[in-house]
Design an enzyme around this catalytic site. Structure first.
Site, PDB file in Angstrom:
ATOM      1  N   ASP A 191     -38.012  22.351  30.182  1.00  0.00           N
ATOM      2  CA  ASP A 191     -37.607  21.148  29.470  1.00  0.00           C
ATOM      3  C   ASP A 191     -36.144  20.886  29.780  1.00  0.00           C
ATOM      4  O   ASP A 191     -35.271  21.701  29.441  1.00  0.00           O
ATOM      5  CB  ASP A 191     -37.816  21.307  27.958  1.00  0.00           C
ATOM      6  CG  ASP A 191     -37.372  20.078  27.184  1.00  0.00           C
ATOM      7  OD1 ASP A 191     -38.021  19.029  27.325  1.00  0.00           O
ATOM      8  OD2 ASP A 191     -36.369  20.175  26.449  1.00  0.00           O
ATOM      9  N   GLU A 275     -41.325  17.916  33.536  1.00  0.00           N
ATOM     10  CA  GLU A 275     -41.674  16.624  32.974  1.00  0.00           C
ATOM     11  C   GLU A 275     -41.116  15.519  33.865  1.00  0.00           C
ATOM     12  O   GLU A 275     -39.989  15.620  34.363  1.00  0.00           O
ATOM     13  CB  GLU A 275     -41.116  16.486  31.558  1.00  0.00           C
ATOM     14  CG  GLU A 275     -41.616  15.273  30.803  1.00  0.00           C
ATOM     15  CD  GLU A 275     -41.119  15.251  29.372  1.00  0.00           C
ATOM     16  OE1 GLU A 275     -41.591  14.396  28.598  1.00  0.00           O
ATOM     17  OE2 GLU A 275     -40.260  16.080  29.030  1.00  0.00           O
ATOM     18  N   ASP A 356     -36.252  22.255  22.010  1.00  0.00           N
ATOM     19  CA  ASP A 356     -36.357  22.373  23.462  1.00  0.00           C
ATOM     20  C   ASP A 356     -37.348  23.456  23.871  1.00  0.00           C
ATOM     21  O   ASP A 356     -38.123  23.271  24.821  1.00  0.00           O
ATOM     22  CB  ASP A 356     -34.979  22.649  24.060  1.00  0.00           C
ATOM     23  CG  ASP A 356     -33.997  21.523  23.788  1.00  0.00           C
ATOM     24  OD1 ASP A 356     -34.453  20.366  23.644  1.00  0.00           O
ATOM     25  OD2 ASP A 356     -32.788  21.792  23.716  1.00  0.00           O
TER      26      ASP A 356
END
Length: 434
Positions: A191, A275, A356
């Site tokens: 992340d 991501e 996170d």
């Protein structure tokens, strides 16, 4: 696979003048060929082929009084300049027709001598590496090279670059075989953020170095000094070089740090899930400076390149996946949260999450589910999943399977609240692919 190896060049003053002349000649040939093609377009004629352009703007132009100085430089960089123009047109037509993926590519534009970056390319006929380590360039001579490492094979071409800070670099293209590392059983989700640069699903935290923010005071002082100098003066040219070197130092430090981090991640993990962030959109918001300073796109690109070289796998999770809203323990969706909320408790199971770390674990679960349902892979329960996957997997990208339908974020809804983490992964993997 083709790799680039870049080294610093230290030409003498005479060689710098010859390089500047070659830069200018290659630019003129490029602009002349572009003007010929634009005129052919206006006249309704077909585009001239590269061989016809070579005869017109190089061979025939050397015999004229206006372009006689083209004969003073090597012909190889001039021909490569025409090939660059042909590639630019090909990219434009492929982009218009839909054969080229990614952002739209526009028509080629004229080059200027005031461009911040100048480049030349020599093929095998235009350069050679001497036994004493110097780089011989046609009609330029032997240029001293700072060899930081040895070339793994004979280069097929070399590009000479001049950056805004006045530094010369030689970028060699080398064809090498992939160096696959021993396979591992570790898979991680990452992340990316601004408070901390990255949080891994195994709990590792990579602090944000903020290279631009730390050098901002020095950059502002150099910019003020440049703005106070008279335009066209020698002092202004010196101030411009000083500012460019300060920016180059920030960029070089960031690039070196990104290379070290991505190499460590690739060596320690078999599969990495990321991501798909909308970096372009975030770069236009109120956090634009911090987003550009982070270099997320470079981080992802380096991971993908090194994964292809070392036999690792990169999985990309679609940006619509609500990684910060799902509980990684039970799968309950708790809704959106402002950026100020760095920790929260799940409303279903009561587990307290770091924002996170929880997002990284959700990215890992979604990426693993996408691998089970990847194009060409088995989707039935109980069917063995092959260990080696493609170097880069599209995951939950839009139109990843070529169906043209709008994808749904994996795991965004429909997950029973009583399921545990491993059940969430199994539930996502068995969902029908959109």
């Amino acid at each position: 696979m083709h790799l680039r190896y870049s080294y610093r060049l230290y030409p003498t003053e005479g060689q710098q003048q010859l390089l500047a002349r070659t830069f200018g000649c290659a630019r003129v040939v490029y602009n002349d060929a572009l003007a010929v093609r634009k005129q052919a377009r206006r006249d309704g004629r077909p585009y001239p082929k590269i061989t016809d352009l070579q005869k017109l703007v190089i061979t025939a132009a050397k015999r004229t009084a206006e372009r006689a100085w083209l004969a003073s430089v090597g012909v190889d960089p001039l021909i490569q300049s025409l090939r660059d123009l042909d590639t630019a047109y090909r990219n434009f037509f492929d982009s218009v027709s839909g054969r080229r993926a990614g952002p739209a590519v526009g028509l080629p534009r004229f080059k200027s001598k005031r461009d911040s970056r100048q480049s030349l390319r020599f093929t095998r006929n235009g350069f050679r590496i001497r036994g004493n380590g110097k780089l011989n360039l046609a009609k330029i001579g032997d240029v001293r090279v700072k060899w930081s490492r040895a070339l793994p094979a004979d280069p097929s071409s070399v590009t000479i670059l001049l950056d805004p800070s006045g530094r010369y670099h030689a970028s060699f293209v080398v064809d090498v075989e992939p160096e696959h590392l021993p396979e591992l059983d570790t898979e991680i989700g990452i992340d990316l953020g601004l408070t901390t640069y990255a949080v891994l699903s195994d709990g590792q935290v990579i602090d944000n170095p903020r290279f631009l923010r730390k050098a901002e005071k020095k950059l502002k002082a150099a910019q003020r000094e440049l703005s106070r100098r008279a335009k066209g003066s020698k002092n202004r040219a010196k101030a411009r070089i000083k500012l460019a070197r300060a920016h180059a130092k920030v960029a070089d430090t960031r690039r070196d740090w990104l290379h070290k981090q991505t190499t460590r991640i690739i060596r320690e993990n078999q599969t990495v899930y990321l991501e798909d962030l909308n970096v372009r959109g975030l770069g236009r918001g109120r956090l634009a400076k911090s987003v550009h300073d982070a270099g997320w796109s470079t981080f992802r690109r380096l991971l993908e390149e090194k994964a292809a070289r070392y036999g690792r796998t990169i999985g990309i999770v679609h940006r619509a996946f609500p990684s910060s809203q799902l509980c990684s323990r039970c799968g309950h969706r708790d809704g959106p949260k402002p950026l100020a909320v760095r920790a929260w408790a799940c409303g279903a199971c009561g587990v307290f999450h770091d924002r996170d770390l929880n997002a990284a674990r959700n990215i890992l679960a979604a990426g693993q589910a996408d691998r089970l349902n990847a194009c060409g892979g088995p989707v039935r329960p109980g069917v063995a999943i092959p260990r080696r996957a493609r170097p880069v997997e599209t995951g939950t990208h839009r139109n990843a399977g070529g169906t043209g339908r709008r994808p749904r974020a994996a795991g965004a809804a429909g997950i029973p609240a009583h399921q545990r983490g491993e059940d969430v992964i199994r539930h996502l993997s068995l969902r029908r692919r959109w």
